[in-house]
Design a protein around this motif. Structure first.
Motif, PDB file in Angstrom:
ATOM      1  N   ARG A  11      20.927  36.673  23.358  1.00  0.00           N
ATOM      2  CA  ARG A  11      21.665  35.722  22.516  1.00  0.00           C
ATOM      3  C   ARG A  11      22.672  34.943  23.361  1.00  0.00           C
ATOM      4  N   VAL A  12      23.302  35.606  24.326  1.00  0.00           N
ATOM      5  CA  VAL A  12      24.228  34.929  25.241  1.00  0.00           C
ATOM      6  C   VAL A  12      23.472  33.882  26.056  1.00  0.00           C
ATOM      7  N   ARG A  13      22.315  34.251  26.606  1.00  0.00           N
ATOM      8  CA  ARG A  13      21.501  33.291  27.373  1.00  0.00           C
ATOM      9  C   ARG A  13      21.155  32.083  26.511  1.00  0.00           C
ATOM     10  N   ASP A  14      20.737  32.348  25.276  1.00  0.00           N
ATOM     11  CA  ASP A  14      20.354  31.258  24.373  1.00  0.00           C
ATOM     12  C   ASP A  14      21.526  30.327  24.098  1.00  0.00           C
ATOM     13  N   GLU A  15      22.702  30.883  23.841  1.00  0.00           N
ATOM     14  CA  GLU A  15      23.874  30.054  23.539  1.00  0.00           C
ATOM     15  C   GLU A  15      24.280  29.201  24.737  1.00  0.00           C
ATOM     16  N   LEU A  16      24.239  29.786  25.928  1.00  0.00           N
ATOM     17  CA  LEU A  16      24.607  29.022  27.120  1.00  0.00           C
ATOM     18  C   LEU A  16      23.586  27.915  27.400  1.00  0.00           C
ATOM     19  N   ALA A  17      22.305  28.217  27.192  1.00  0.00           N
ATOM     20  CA  ALA A  17      21.267  27.194  27.365  1.00  0.00           C
ATOM     21  C   ALA A  17      21.414  26.098  26.310  1.00  0.00           C
ATOM     22  N   ALA A  18      21.741  26.473  25.077  1.00  0.00           N
ATOM     23  CA  ALA A  18      21.933  25.485  24.015  1.00  0.00           C
ATOM     24  C   ALA A  18      23.088  24.543  24.358  1.00  0.00           C
ATOM     25  N   ALA A  19      24.069  25.047  25.076  1.00  0.00           N
ATOM     26  CA  ALA A  19      25.211  24.229  25.496  1.00  0.00           C
ATOM     27  C   ALA A  19      24.864  23.332  26.683  1.00  0.00           C
ATOM     28  N   THR A  96      33.533  31.110  28.861  1.00  0.00           N
ATOM     29  CA  THR A  96      34.420  31.737  27.874  1.00  0.00           C
ATOM     30  C   THR A  96      34.584  30.839  26.647  1.00  0.00           C
ATOM     31  N   ALA A  97      34.824  29.553  26.865  1.00  0.00           N
ATOM     32  CA  ALA A  97      35.025  28.616  25.756  1.00  0.00           C
ATOM     33  C   ALA A  97      33.752  28.459  24.926  1.00  0.00           C
ATOM     34  N   ILE A  98      32.611  28.332  25.580  1.00  0.00           N
ATOM     35  CA  ILE A  98      31.336  28.148  24.876  1.00  0.00           C
ATOM     36  C   ILE A  98      31.008  29.368  24.029  1.00  0.00           C
ATOM     37  N   LEU A  99      31.091  30.531  24.625  1.00  0.00           N
ATOM     38  CA  LEU A  99      30.736  31.741  23.881  1.00  0.00           C
ATOM     39  C   LEU A  99      31.733  32.031  22.763  1.00  0.00           C
ATOM     40  N   SER A 100      33.001  31.783  23.001  1.00  0.00           N
ATOM     41  CA  SER A 100      34.006  31.978  21.951  1.00  0.00           C
ATOM     42  C   SER A 100      33.728  31.056  20.771  1.00  0.00           C
ATOM     43  N   ALA A 101      33.399  29.797  21.049  1.00  0.00           N
ATOM     44  CA  ALA A 101      33.100  28.841  19.980  1.00  0.00           C
ATOM     45  C   ALA A 101      31.856  29.250  19.198  1.00  0.00           C
ATOM     46  N   ALA A 102      30.942  29.957  19.856  1.00  0.00           N
ATOM     47  CA  ALA A 102      29.700  30.403  19.208  1.00  0.00           C
ATOM     48  C   ALA A 102      29.874  31.730  18.471  1.00  0.00           C
ATOM     49  N   PRO A 115      36.027  38.736  40.082  1.00  0.00           N
ATOM     50  CA  PRO A 115      37.119  38.335  39.198  1.00  0.00           C
ATOM     51  C   PRO A 115      36.773  37.230  38.208  1.00  0.00           C
ATOM     52  N   PHE A 116      35.670  36.514  38.412  1.00  0.00           N
ATOM     53  CA  PHE A 116      35.327  35.414  37.514  1.00  0.00           C
ATOM     54  C   PHE A 116      34.222  35.786  36.530  1.00  0.00           C
ATOM     55  N   ASP A 117      33.759  37.018  36.570  1.00  0.00           N
ATOM     56  CA  ASP A 117      32.760  37.458  35.600  1.00  0.00           C
ATOM     57  C   ASP A 117      33.371  37.480  34.206  1.00  0.00           C
ATOM     58  N   VAL A 118      32.554  37.158  33.227  1.00  0.00           N
ATOM     59  CA  VAL A 118      32.977  37.178  31.826  1.00  0.00           C
ATOM     60  C   VAL A 118      32.291  38.362  31.151  1.00  0.00           C
ATOM     61  N   LEU A 119      33.077  39.195  30.505  1.00  0.00           N
ATOM     62  CA  LEU A 119      32.565  40.353  29.774  1.00  0.00           C
ATOM     63  C   LEU A 119      32.363  39.950  28.320  1.00  0.00           C
ATOM     64  N   VAL A 120      31.156  40.155  27.815  1.00  0.00           N
ATOM     65  CA  VAL A 120      30.858  39.869  26.413  1.00  0.00           C
ATOM     66  C   VAL A 120      31.043  41.172  25.653  1.00  0.00           C
ATOM     67  N   VAL A 121      32.093  41.256  24.865  1.00  0.00           N
ATOM     68  CA  VAL A 121      32.436  42.476  24.138  1.00  0.00           C
ATOM     69  C   VAL A 121      31.516  42.652  22.936  1.00  0.00           C
ATOM     70  N   GLU A 122      31.325  41.577  22.179  1.00  0.00           N
ATOM     71  CA  GLU A 122      30.396  41.613  21.048  1.00  0.00           C
ATOM     72  C   GLU A 122      29.998  40.203  20.691  1.00  0.00           C
ATOM     73  N   GLY A 123      28.924  40.117  19.912  1.00  0.00           N
ATOM     74  CA  GLY A 123      28.428  38.814  19.501  1.00  0.00           C
ATOM     75  C   GLY A 123      28.479  38.652  18.003  1.00  0.00           C
ATOM     76  N   PRO A 124      28.096  37.472  17.545  1.00  0.00           N
ATOM     77  CA  PRO A 124      28.051  37.254  16.111  1.00  0.00           C
ATOM     78  C   PRO A 124      26.961  38.119  15.480  1.00  0.00           C
TER      79      PRO A 124
END
Length: 148
Positions: A11-19, A96-102, A115-124
């Protein structure tokens, strides 16, 4: 791997590709990777914790190679090192902004080595289709009306 984390990573891959971001295909060799790499880290399972979904940004292989060589060769940051650092900062903020908005809950990974990795805690909720998906259309609905 846990199916829940596999679904979250996809789902993260899909959201980033959609953006419009390039997304690294799972299993692609790191030497060829460019864009958002979404992976499941199971390292913390050694401590009895769940796996984690992480997003890293891969600059072009040429910039990575140049920056790495410069880091080995010079004491002071070179333009390639500075550019690589700024790209990683910018893309971490963008992801971070894209995934938060999604509707995802994200934060910095807290890993000093990445240090620049983004941790996805949970999704919609997986039962809720993403905003970019096609809406169900019926004969009693026009394009301007929301789905019921």
């Amino acid at each position: 791997m846990n199916a829940r984390f596999e679904r979250l990573a996809q789902r993260v891959r899909d959201e980033l590709a959609a953006a419009g971001l390039p997304v690294v295909a799972p299993g692609l060799d790191d030497e060829l990777a460019v864009g958002a790499a979404v992976r499941i880290s199971s390292w913390n399972q050694h401590f009895g914790e769940d796996p984690e979904v992480l997003v890293s940004w891969h600059t072009s292989p040429r910039l990575r190679s140049r920056a790495t060589a410069d880091l080995r060769r010079y004491a002071a940051p070179t333009p390639a090192v500075v550019l690589g650092d700024q790209v990683h900062r910018a893309m971490s903020a963008a992801v971070t902004a894209i995934l938060s908005a999604a509707g995802f809950t994200v934060r910095a990974s807290g890993n000093d080595y990445a240090p620049f990795d983004v941790l996805v805690v949970e999704g919609p909720d997986f039962r809720t289709p993403p905003v970019w998906s096609e809406l169900a259309e019926g004969p009693d609905r026009t394009e301007d009306e929301p789905a019921k």
